[in-house]
Motif scaffolding. Structure first.
Motif, PDB file in Angstrom:
ATOM      1  N   LYS A   1       0.827  -1.198   0.000  1.00 24.12           N
ATOM      2  CA  LYS A   1       0.000   0.000   0.000  1.00 24.12           C
ATOM      3  C   LYS A   1       0.863   1.250   0.000  1.00 24.12           C
ATOM      4  O   LYS A   1       2.023   1.229   0.425  1.00 24.12           O
ATOM      5  CB  LYS A   1      -0.942   0.023   1.207  1.00 24.12           C
TER       6      LYS A   1
ATOM      7  N   TYR B   1      -7.601   1.833 -10.919  1.00 24.56           N
ATOM      8  CA  TYR B   1      -8.423   0.643 -10.718  1.00 24.56           C
ATOM      9  C   TYR B   1      -8.470  -0.146 -12.032  1.00 24.56           C
ATOM     10  O   TYR B   1      -8.614   0.468 -13.104  1.00 24.56           O
ATOM     11  CB  TYR B   1      -9.836   1.063 -10.304  1.00 24.56           C
TER      12      TYR B   1
ATOM     13  N   ASN C   1      -6.760  -1.981  -5.282  1.00 22.51           N
ATOM     14  CA  ASN C   1      -7.812  -2.815  -4.697  1.00 22.51           C
ATOM     15  C   ASN C   1      -8.621  -2.090  -3.629  1.00 22.51           C
ATOM     16  O   ASN C   1      -9.799  -2.359  -3.442  1.00 22.51           O
ATOM     17  CB  ASN C   1      -7.206  -4.073  -4.072  1.00 22.51           C
ATOM     18  N   ARG C   2      -7.966  -1.202  -2.881  1.00 23.39           N
ATOM     19  CA  ARG C   2      -8.648  -0.438  -1.837  1.00 23.39           C
ATOM     20  C   ARG C   2      -8.084   0.987  -1.862  1.00 23.39           C
ATOM     21  O   ARG C   2      -6.892   1.183  -2.080  1.00 23.39           O
ATOM     22  CB  ARG C   2      -8.426  -1.034  -0.455  1.00 23.39           C
ATOM     23  N   TYR C   3      -8.963   1.944  -1.647  1.00 25.80           N
ATOM     24  CA  TYR C   3      -8.560   3.348  -1.582  1.00 25.80           C
ATOM     25  C   TYR C   3      -9.338   3.960  -0.425  1.00 25.80           C
ATOM     26  O   TYR C   3     -10.527   4.251  -0.548  1.00 25.80           O
ATOM     27  CB  TYR C   3      -8.852   4.036  -2.909  1.00 25.80           C
ATOM     28  N   LEU C   4      -8.672   4.119   0.708  1.00 25.64           N
ATOM     29  CA  LEU C   4      -9.324   4.495   1.955  1.00 25.64           C
ATOM     30  C   LEU C   4      -8.924   5.889   2.394  1.00 25.64           C
ATOM     31  O   LEU C   4      -7.781   6.316   2.178  1.00 25.64           O
ATOM     32  CB  LEU C   4      -8.943   3.501   3.065  1.00 25.64           C
TER      33      LEU C   4
ATOM     34  N   ASN D   1      -3.732   3.516  -0.345  1.00 23.36           N
ATOM     35  CA  ASN D   1      -4.002   2.934  -1.657  1.00 23.36           C
ATOM     36  C   ASN D   1      -3.385   1.532  -1.669  1.00 23.36           C
ATOM     37  O   ASN D   1      -2.155   1.393  -1.635  1.00 23.36           O
ATOM     38  CB  ASN D   1      -3.368   3.761  -2.777  1.00 23.36           C
ATOM     39  N   TRP D   2      -4.223   0.505  -1.732  1.00 28.42           N
ATOM     40  CA  TRP D   2      -3.765  -0.879  -1.653  1.00 28.42           C
ATOM     41  C   TRP D   2      -3.683  -1.497  -3.051  1.00 28.42           C
ATOM     42  O   TRP D   2      -4.571  -1.290  -3.888  1.00 28.42           O
ATOM     43  CB  TRP D   2      -4.733  -1.717  -0.827  1.00 28.42           C
TER      44      TRP D   2
ATOM     45  N   ASP E   1     -14.378   4.568   1.712  1.00 26.12           N
ATOM     46  CA  ASP E   1     -13.765   3.518   0.912  1.00 26.12           C
ATOM     47  C   ASP E   1     -14.098   3.860  -0.541  1.00 26.12           C
ATOM     48  O   ASP E   1     -15.179   3.547  -1.045  1.00 26.12           O
ATOM     49  CB  ASP E   1     -14.320   2.151   1.313  1.00 26.12           C
TER      50      ASP E   1
ATOM     51  N   LYS F   1     -15.481   1.426  -3.369  1.00 26.46           N
ATOM     52  CA  LYS F   1     -16.902   1.097  -3.263  1.00 26.46           C
ATOM     53  C   LYS F   1     -17.775   2.286  -3.620  1.00 26.46           C
ATOM     54  O   LYS F   1     -18.909   2.112  -4.092  1.00 26.46           O
ATOM     55  CB  LYS F   1     -17.226   0.629  -1.846  1.00 26.46           C
TER      56      LYS F   1
END
Length: 257
Positions: A5, A37, A41-44, A68-69, A247, A250
């Protein structure tokens, strides 16, 4: 394949810029990050909470924490085929640091046997780099084998772990040349990210400000007091809670105006 990340921590130096920067994040920056994307995979997003009394001496960053994963440190999309990201308004109003690191901590020192309801969680996130000229391997040995055993004695400390950052000589995000002159910290190499969890701000203050255990100062120290390196330059910290506020993977459909 192990996850990695980017940890990005922001500091707002002029709160007059807050309305414009919030619009920039939502309208430009977040959608531009999401062009990576499905590499990302994840953006928190975590909102930084107000600092406890005394935290300003530890290089406190007051605004945002982004994560940012991606799957694997080499699988992140590069700069080829992308435009430079839209420059923020009020370029002198915000600092940011970026750490490229494994998603899972590399070292776990305290609290792995705790359960979620055992304590409330205030996360003190500390990012640091060893000073220029220090032997990195020897400095890391001091951190793991001298500093950590002493620091674990801090009253009120419930959880303690650390992640050794990847070493990189370039920015992990595409940026134009005009951006670089405003963001010296953005291009700095950081060596570790450590989290220390307390129940709340008063518990942190009691442990870190009021009852810090005796700590061994390393020979390469650039500051006489803990954390023994220069706050705001070699040591940055901030405070977040356990749950992210957004998130963006999503929520991405609502971000395009």
């Amino acid at each position: 394949m192990a996850m990695s990340k980017l940890l990005i921590i922001h500091n707002l130096k002029d709160f007059n810029a807050l309305p414009a920067l919030e619009r920039w994040f939502r309208r430009y920056h977040v959608p531009e990050v999401l062009t990576q994307y499905p590499w990302t995979n994840r953006y928190l997003l975590y909102r930084v909470i107000p600092e406890p009394d005394g935290a300003e001496r530890f290089g406190f960053f007051n605004y945002r924490v982004h994560e940012n994963w991606v799957t694997g440190s080499e699988s992140r999309r590069g700069e080829r085929g992308l435009l430079s990201m839209t420059q923020q308004p009020y370029p002198d109003a915000m600092d940011a640091i970026v750490v490229n690191m494994p998603a899972e901590p590399t070292d776990d020192f305290l609290g792995s046997d705790l359960h979620f309801d055992d304590h409330t969680i205030l996360r003190w996130v500390c990012v640091f780099r060893y000073p220029d000229g220090a032997d990195i391997d020897k400095a890391d040995d001091w951190y793991l084998n001298v500093h950590v055993p002493e620091m674990k004695k801090t009253p009120g400390l419930n959880r303690y772990f650390s992640t050794k950052a990847y070493i990189s000589e370039k920015s992990p995000l595409p940026q134009g040349d005009s951006f670089k002159k405003h963001m010296d910290l953005f291009y700095r190499q950081w060596h570790r990210v450590t989290e220390l969890w307390f129940d709340d701000s008063n518990s942190w203050k009691n442990g870190i400000i009021g009852n810090l255990p005796k700590l061994t100062r390393p020979s390469w120290a650039t500051d006489g007091n803990y954390p023994f390196i220069i706050p705001g330059s070699e040591f940055i910290s901030t405070f977040i809670l356990e749950k992210p506020d957004n998130d963006f993977i999503k929520e991405r459909s609502s971000l395009y105006f």
